[in-house]
Design an enzyme around this catalytic site. Structure first.
Site, PDB file in Angstrom:
ATOM      1  N   TYR A 136       0.869  -1.182   0.000  1.00 26.08           N
ATOM      2  CA  TYR A 136       0.000   0.000   0.000  1.00 26.08           C
ATOM      3  C   TYR A 136       0.905   1.231   0.000  1.00 26.08           C
ATOM      4  O   TYR A 136       1.811   1.341   0.829  1.00 26.08           O
ATOM      5  CB  TYR A 136      -0.876  -0.013   1.254  1.00 26.08           C
ATOM      6  N   GLU A 168      -0.054   5.024  -0.638  1.00 24.23           N
ATOM      7  CA  GLU A 168      -0.703   6.310  -0.929  1.00 24.23           C
ATOM      8  C   GLU A 168       0.320   7.428  -0.880  1.00 24.23           C
ATOM      9  O   GLU A 168       1.167   7.476   0.015  1.00 24.23           O
ATOM     10  CB  GLU A 168      -1.809   6.583   0.092  1.00 24.23           C
ATOM     11  N   ASP A 201      -5.245  13.965 -25.647  1.00 25.67           N
ATOM     12  CA  ASP A 201      -5.584  12.604 -25.262  1.00 25.67           C
ATOM     13  C   ASP A 201      -4.892  11.681 -26.262  1.00 25.67           C
ATOM     14  O   ASP A 201      -5.429  11.366 -27.314  1.00 25.67           O
ATOM     15  CB  ASP A 201      -7.102  12.403 -25.274  1.00 25.67           C
ATOM     16  N   THR A 243      -2.447   6.133 -22.272  1.00 26.76           N
ATOM     17  CA  THR A 243      -2.461   4.805 -21.687  1.00 26.76           C
ATOM     18  C   THR A 243      -1.082   4.193 -21.857  1.00 26.76           C
ATOM     19  O   THR A 243      -0.287   4.623 -22.700  1.00 26.76           O
ATOM     20  CB  THR A 243      -3.503   3.895 -22.354  1.00 26.76           C
ATOM     21  N   LYS A 303      -1.885  -0.620 -25.310  1.00 32.34           N
ATOM     22  CA  LYS A 303      -1.969  -0.360 -26.750  1.00 32.34           C
ATOM     23  C   LYS A 303      -0.595  -0.533 -27.392  1.00 32.34           C
ATOM     24  O   LYS A 303       0.134  -1.454 -27.067  1.00 32.34           O
ATOM     25  CB  LYS A 303      -2.585   1.016 -27.015  1.00 32.34           C
ATOM     26  N   ARG A 343      -1.947  -2.519 -18.508  1.00 31.91           N
ATOM     27  CA  ARG A 343      -3.130  -1.679 -18.619  1.00 31.91           C
ATOM     28  C   ARG A 343      -3.054  -0.597 -17.551  1.00 31.91           C
ATOM     29  O   ARG A 343      -2.987  -0.897 -16.349  1.00 31.91           O
ATOM     30  CB  ARG A 343      -4.399  -2.506 -18.467  1.00 31.91           C
TER      31      ARG A 343
END
Length: 421
Positions: free
Chosen positions: A61, A63, A207, A233, A236, A242
């Site tokens: 974890y 954060e 984008d 992303t 692709k 991903r």
């Protein structure tokens, strides 16, 4: 250009622990190995990327950001994230990178959060012309929180109508202009969008989810010198896990980081960030540049052969990994075509067709087909195979003897180019 088969000891262990789920995973593996992956947004990652995704970093974890986490024990994951950031900024020539975004949509949400307030006007490519859900769909946060105005593509050429972009920008004075598409097969003119944004005092958001891998490979122009924020992303063509990322200048770095965490996301997925670091490292190699060149060469041959087989190729061709085509001249609409092709083992997507269909009689229900060559190129396929794929596709859509043998021919072609030999 093929990648090496990863060990499946993890799958074997899963088979002993949870045979029901293991069978689903093995069935998906068999599906990928026996069909042709023509979905423009998909690719095959390297074994190294898969290894990072399945690493102990999945347990951590974390954060916050390196050196400023809300949890203890983050010294080593800090190194992984710093490495991913360093590789991303070097690869794309950006002053700052945020690699925590969980997806491309998460990246766009963070960009809007960094620059906009609810109710602000945004100019973006209209959804019927290839805009993404995050470009103003009423079903998406973007359409609910902001006032989107859509520009389109020219009815004759299929290319972005920059005169319309300028006219709409002058009329609506948007707070931001978004340039990007899920089905535009040509290079976007980032400089032209920057000029309009400067004229009306708007932020420019690129984008670049689809072209960013081509940018990394040096075969597509980069939006980084022109856009205030680049959203992308990491899968692709880029061939990573991903996920999403944002690139920006130093003046917006803090706003972008705070928009990702704590505003739109919680704990970072450290195993995915490590996998992104692997992908960025792979994309910086000459081998990846050669791969990107082949992706585009394959797409151009595929587009040309599809046109020769009778499909209407939108914009007359492609500059990228993507081909958008209307199957209506062969007597089928997009959804029917996709279904027939799926039955033959050819997996691809439907997409919107701007300005209606090439066959008016089918205009009420026809949609286009969106194909991509990234995954097939990773498997080692080249121009000859693209001609074969186009022939198989047309044979399925037109029926007859070509369609009867198509499924077996698809299996044979896929077997000759396994994604993980």
């Amino acid at each position: 250009m093929s990648v090496t088969h990863p060990p499946y000891s993890a799958t074997d262990a899963l088979g002993r622990q949870d045979p029901e789920l293991a069978e689903i995973l093995l069935a998906e593996r068999r599906r990928q190995e026996t069909t042709l992956q023509l979905t423009a947004a998909e690719n095959f990652t390297s074994p190294a990327v898969l290894a990072a995704l399945g690493s102990p970093l999945a347990n951590k974890y974390a954060e916050g950001y390196p050196g400023a986490r809300h949890h203890g024990g983050c010294e080593l994951v800090d190194l992984a994230e710093r490495l991913a950031v360093e590789r991303a900024t070097a690869l794309f020539g950006a002053a700052h990178a945020n690699v925590q975004a969980h997806s491309g949509s998460s990246a766009v949400l963070a960009a809007y959060a960094a620059l906009l307030r609810p109710g602000d006007t945004v100019l973006a490519l209209g959804l019927p012309h290839g805009g993404h859900l995050t470009h103003g769909s009423p079903a998406n946060f973007s359409g609910r929180w902001f006032d989107f105005v859509g520009y389109g593509v020219d009815a004759e050429t299929g290319l972005v109508d920059h005169d319309q972009v300028r006219a709409l920008a002058r009329a609506h004075r948007p707070k931001a202009i978004v340039c990007g598409s899920i089905s535009y097969p040509r290079h976007l003119d980032w400089a032209a969008f920057r000029e309009v944004a400067d004229e009306v005092g708007a932020y420019l958001v690129a984008d670049a989810a689809h072209p960013i891998g081509l940018v990394a490979g040096g075969v597509a122009p980069s939006p980084v010198p022109y856009a205030d924020i680049v959203c992308a992303t990491t899968h692709k063509v880029l061939r990573g896990p991903r996920g999403g990322m944002l690139l920006c200048g130093s003046e917006l770095a803090e706003r972008v980081d705070r928009a990702v965490f704590p505003f739109t996301q919680g704990g970072a997925q450290m195993h995915t960030i490590a996998a992104k670091a692997v992908a960025f490292g792979e994309a910086a190699t000459p081998a990846f540049a050669a791969y990107a060149r082949q992706v585009v060469a394959n797409a151009r041959v595929l587009a040309g052969r599809l046109a020769a087989e009778g499909l209407a190729v939108i914009t007359g061709g492609t500059d990228t990994h993507m081909v958008t085509a209307d199957p209506a001249p062969l007597g089928v609409d997009g959804r029917t075509a996709r279904s027939r092709l799926a039955a033959a083992g050819m997996v691809l997507d439907c997409c919107a067709l701007p300005h209606g269909s090439a066959a008016p009689v089918l205009a009420a229900d026809a949609r286009g087909l969106r194909l991509g060559t990234a995954a097939l190129t990773t498997q080692g396929m080249r121009e000859g195979e693209m001609r074969t794929v186009a022939g198989l596709l047309a044979g399925v859509l037109t029926g007859g003897t070509r369609a009867v043998r198509a499924r077996e021919e698809v299996r044979e072609l896929a077997a000759a180019f396994p994604p993980y030999p």
